[in-house]
Design an enzyme around this catalytic site. Sequence first.
Site, mmCIF file in Angstrom:
data_model
loop_
_atom_site.group_PDB
_atom_site.id
_atom_site.type_symbol
_atom_site.label_atom_id
_atom_site.label_comp_id
_atom_site.label_asym_id
_atom_site.label_seq_id
_atom_site.Cartn_x
_atom_site.Cartn_y
_atom_site.Cartn_z
ATOM 1 N N ASN A 309 0.827 -1.214 0.000
ATOM 2 C CA ASN A 309 0.000 0.000 0.000
ATOM 3 C C ASN A 309 0.859 1.259 0.000
ATOM 4 O O ASN A 309 0.556 2.240 -0.689
ATOM 5 C CB ASN A 309 -0.929 -0.001 1.212
ATOM 6 C CG ASN A 309 -2.179 -0.830 0.983
ATOM 7 O OD1 ASN A 309 -2.616 -1.017 -0.149
ATOM 8 N ND2 ASN A 309 -2.748 -1.346 2.052
ATOM 9 N N GLU A 344 -5.709 -7.861 5.364
ATOM 10 C CA GLU A 344 -5.132 -8.829 4.435
ATOM 11 C C GLU A 344 -5.158 -10.252 4.995
ATOM 12 O O GLU A 344 -4.488 -11.143 4.476
ATOM 13 C CB GLU A 344 -3.691 -8.425 4.099
ATOM 14 C CG GLU A 344 -2.688 -8.529 5.240
ATOM 15 C CD GLU A 344 -2.662 -7.291 6.141
ATOM 16 O OE1 GLU A 344 -1.685 -7.120 6.878
ATOM 17 O OE2 GLU A 344 -3.635 -6.513 6.094
#
Length: 440
Positions: A309, A344
């Site tokens: 990210n 995640e």
Amino acid sequence: MRHVTGMLMAVTIGLLIWHHYGMERVIDLSHRNNVMLEVQGDVSSGGSSVATLERGDGVLRLRCRLMRTIDWPSCKYLFVISQTGKGMDLSEFDSVSVDVHYRGPGRHALRLMLMNFEPEVSTVSDWMSQKINELEFEVPDRGVAGIPLNVFHTATWWIDYKRVPLAASGVRMDNVTRVELMTGAANQAGEHIIDLRSLRFHGKWISQGRLYMLLMGAWILCAVSWPLVASLQLRRQLRHSSKRLNLLSEVNRALQLEARELVEQVNTDPLTGALNRQGLRAALMSTPAILAAPMSVVFTDIDHFKHINDQHGHDAGDAVLRQFAAEITAGIRSSDKLVRWGGEEFLIICSGTSAEQARVLAEKLRAGLNNARWPIQPGITASFGIAELTPNDDIGDAIKRADEALYAAKDAGRDRVVVDLGWDDMAPADKPRAPLSAPR
């Protein structure tokens, strides 16, 4: 249509202002690469005046030794635009400006001649057959001579020479092939020096008349279109009204479908399509046989997902999550349940599966992830923790032990599978236990 009218009003005002204060189109013959320039005396006409050209510092200097050995002695600049009969259209231009400095005896006057090729009277082999539009003007001591093009006239001597009919004798500048700037008819003999800095034709990119016609046409089109568009909108509204009556009969069926879809949305993660925690609870409640022994829980987590990210952006992170879920789904059985546990982290509920069988499955999934093509480079890896449901466990205990095994896999270097073999045993790595909220 109100928006269109307002936009058309703004465009009209803007174009009129631009046309008045700008929209300038300028052609400078004196510095145009595709125009051939030469200077000439009157030797070819039987005279003895000699002209030479000097260039420097943006000035075209004509040195003329004017000799009155003929009735109309002259020296001139000759700008040849075309030798094929295909010239330059100057009909849309308004004026010509001549930036020139004149030194010499007597009157300082110049004659400007625009030669227009007209197929009715002109031939390529005879340049004198081209219509000669001319004007003689006094050269100002300072500044630039500005000349409107509408004051030019067709040379009367040329009309007599070519015996041109009256209807064809008017000024035309739609196909100018030659421009001549020469000394005036009554200039005195002697040394004349003419410094020409520019010979420019000025006009607008769109003539005033054409602009008015375009704007008038746009307003007429708008006025005609308004009732037509209003009629079409009314007819469309009538059609929509009739369709609404038909749609009412389908509302209940659509609501039922929507209700089922809402249930699926409540139980499904919108990004990955995997079950969410609510979906897992619903599956366990509707199918309690899932928990029948043997049953194993596989906890998996994408390695270094925060770096993905940070380095590639959240859009890339979302793409990785979607593909990760798709890769896992493709590698498990239809009876297994994939759950997005958070962020995640994903959970795989494997019914009828021992810990060893779950380990084989996890190794296959881990290898498949390593070999997959990902939207970021390098690819991604994942760590797996496995726990088998024991007779004394509930599903929460198994998930907790699988999470601890996952933490051990992370602590052992990531990209590996660790199986929880019991409360005190961990294979292949035995690491201190960590809370479920420990960072991955």
